[in-house]
Design an enzyme around this catalytic site. Structure first.
Site, short mmCIF file in Angstrom:
data_model
loop_
_atom_site.label_atom_id
_atom_site.label_comp_id
_atom_site.label_asym_id
_atom_site.label_seq_id
_atom_site.Cartn_x
_atom_site.Cartn_y
_atom_site.Cartn_z
N ASP A 183 0.83 -1.20 0.00
CA ASP A 183 0.00 0.00 0.00
C ASP A 183 0.88 1.26 0.00
OD1 ASP A 183 -2.75 1.08 0.38
OD2 ASP A 183 -1.91 1.86 2.25
N GLU B 25 1.65 -0.12 -4.96
CA GLU B 25 0.72 0.93 -5.39
C GLU B 25 1.55 2.20 -5.61
OE1 GLU B 25 -3.26 3.29 -3.82
OE2 GLU B 25 -1.69 2.76 -2.42
C1 GLC Z 1 -4.24 3.14 -0.56
C2 GLC Z 1 -5.45 2.24 -0.55
C3 GLC Z 1 -6.61 3.04 -0.07
C4 GLC Z 1 -6.32 3.53 1.33
C5 GLC Z 1 -5.01 4.29 1.38
C6 GLC Z 1 -4.53 4.50 2.77
O1 GLC Z 1 -4.36 4.18 -1.46
O2 GLC Z 1 -5.65 1.68 -1.81
O3 GLC Z 1 -7.81 2.30 -0.11
O4 GLC Z 1 -7.35 4.37 1.75
O5 GLC Z 1 -3.97 3.61 0.72
O6 GLC Z 1 -4.01 3.32 3.31
#
Ligand code: GLC
Length: 533
Positions: free
Chosen positions: A220, A278
């Protein structure tokens, strides 16, 4: 174990690692299937549906966070990264899921959250209580405020969910005290990765799950974690929520790459396991840095998900996605949606046109070289639910924005499995978000029976991609095509054609392997894609 595993054509691992051409299926566990009757999906529910996922033909699951959490952000606020929340069935449910998934030759990847913890994590509770200058506070970003009495936040950074990225604590003696940084919700304090304890603890978490048999992780906010020296003000404070751009000081700091190298060293002890990050970074060169051979195995490229249904824009997104991995010989990734993004059917215009375009885009992404990520429910052609009543909204962005940003709940409505009315077999209780009554025609049960359904298209496309030699090759070659259309060819011989124009178009020579809608008089209709060999 329930029914016996289906016979699946083996992935050829002699020539390349499994993840270089895998189809990943993203499970948003709260919304997938509820085995406990409390209205919230759980790991028992995922296990019950493994037969379905096998039928769909995917290679691996990415399961959004299921670790212990007060659920201020759907589980992305982790209070214990080495335990499973009882809401999802506890550790036993995870062990059982891993075992049965492996029995069915499905890989399991978990979602880990290194950028922040929950404000209920024992470390944060200790930091709050320990006071300024303590080693407990040094695991996070605690700073004195600015202005008289320190009543102003330490810098001007906004939170992704709205409001300032800082919250002030009350010191143990009852006086207004320091501020702590949270780029996301106040319940998600940012960890200080310059503190060696933070990296050591994350390594422990990685090994904990890898030793339990997990096949990898989605990381993440993989472009977060490192912070700029001195936490300077942003030159311009952008008010848009839930997004960042490339010169946003909160993300993509050079120090993040050292963190990824440390993570990779751990993963290298488990040669079949992978990380997918991500990474919301647009610049191709800077994106490519995350997937150098000693960093992440894969990184999400969101360009396709951000692109309208327009041939030139799609071609551009593909070229850029390939350019962002080519120089470091990394694997391209493709995704049309996830739990943070409006569902593609709705983005492409909803109704019949939205569904037709989403189907065409599926053939496009599965026709490309690399790994594909499918968000649960996309295979049913689910639209976004944009008319959820205000009082059921749970995304922290709704409250934090002062009710101006509705947030991401519309793409998180539970999956309709069977039957004629809500909750469509998702739960025996009350689903955590209401499900539209007009989804009766979209259930898994209905679509499995229909050859022309979106689910059937997904099944056929994934199967063909797995078994046909025409999908070989790491590159694409663009074909000339009429305005509003695009066509590319894989080295193995597959030709993928997409018509985003308003008129039917002639197909190049070849046999049609699969089309996202019936051809009209031998021509490819608007909003349609086809594979030819
Ligand atoms: C990422 C996740 C999202 C979350 C954020 C904070 O962007 O995909 O859903 O709110 O991180 O952890």
């Amino acid at each position: 174990m329930t029914d016996a595993p289906a016979v699946r054509a083996p992935v050829d691992r002699t020539t390349q690692p499994w993840w270089r051409s895998a189809v990943f299926y993203q499970v948003y566990p709260r919304s997938f299937a509820d085995s406990g009757g409390d209205g919230v999906g759980d790991l028992g529910g995922v296990r019950d549906k493994l037969g379905y996922l096998e039928l769909l033909g995917v290679d691996a699951l990415w399961i959004c966070p299921v670790m212990r959490s007060p659920m201020a952000d759907g589980g992305y606020d982790v209070a214990d990264p080495r335990d499973i929340d009882p809401l999802f069935g506890g550790l036993v449910a995870m062990d059982e899921l891993i075992a049965e998934a492996h029995f069915r030759h499905l890989k399991i990847t978990m979602d880990l959250v290194p950028n922040h913890t929950s404000s209920e994590h024992p470390w944060f509770l200790a930091a709050r209580d320990a006071g300024p200058g303590s080693p407990e506070r040094a695991r996070y970003y605690f700073r004195d405020g600015r202005g008289p009495d320190g009543a102003e936040p330490p810098n001007n950074w906004p939170s992704i969910f709205g409001g300032p990225a800082w919250t002030r604590v009350t010191e143990p003696d009852g006086t207004p005290g320091q501020w702590y940084l949270h780029i996301f919700a106040p319940e998600q304090p940012d960890l200080n990765w310059e503190n060696p304890e933070v990296a050591a603890d994350f390594e422990k978490t990685l090994r904990f799950w890898l030793d339990r048999g997990v096949d990898g992780f989605r990381i993440d906010v993989a472009h977060g974690m490192a912070k700029p020296e001195g936490l300077p003000d942003m030159a311009e404070v952008k008010s848009a929520l839930l997004v960042n751009d490339d010169d946003d000081l909160r993300f993509n700091q050079p120090g993040v790459h050292e963190i990824h190298r440390r993570i990779r060293k751990v993963l290298d002890d488990y040669p079949e396991a992978i990380t997918v990050g991500e990474v919301w970074v647009n610049d191709n060169v800077r994106f490519s840095e995350y997937v150098r051979p000693d960093e992440l195995h894969l990184a999400f490229n969101f360009r396709l998900a951000e692109t309208e249904f327009d041939a030139d824009a799609i071609r551009d997104a593909i070229d850029n996605s390939l350019a962002a991995v080519g120089p470091v010989s990394a694997t391209p990734t493709w995704t049309l949606s996830n739990h943070d993004i409006k569902r593609e059917v709705t983005r492409y215009g909803d109704g019949a046109a939205g569904v037709a375009r989403a189907r065409a885009m599926l053939l496009l992404e599965l026709g490309l070289p690399g790994s594909v990520f499918i968000y649960n429910g996309a295979e049913l052609g689910l639209p976004n639910v944009d008319d959820l009543p205000d009082e059921v909204l749970q995304d922290p962005a709704w409250e934090r924005s002062g009710h101006t940003e509705r947030g991401r709940d519309g793409c998180r409505v539970p999956i309709p499995w069977e039957g004629a009315k809500p909750p469509f077999g998702f739960t025996t209780g009350q689903p955590w978000l209401p499900m539209p009554a007009d989804w009766a025609g979209l259930t898994v049960e209905t679509q499995l029976e229909e050859l022309g359904s979106t689910l059937s298209l997904y099944r056929m496309a994934i199967e063909l991609r797995r078994i046909r030699p025409e999908f070989a090759g790491d590159f694409i070659e663009w074909y000339g095509s009429p305005p509003g259309c695009l066509a590319f060819r894989r080295k193995g011989g597959l030709v993928c054609v997409l018509n985003a124009s308003a008129t039917p178009t002639q197909l190049p020579p070849g046999d049609v392997l699969l089309a996202s809608a019936p051809l009209e008089g031998g021509q490819l209709p608007p909003n349609t894609a086809a594979w030819l060999v």
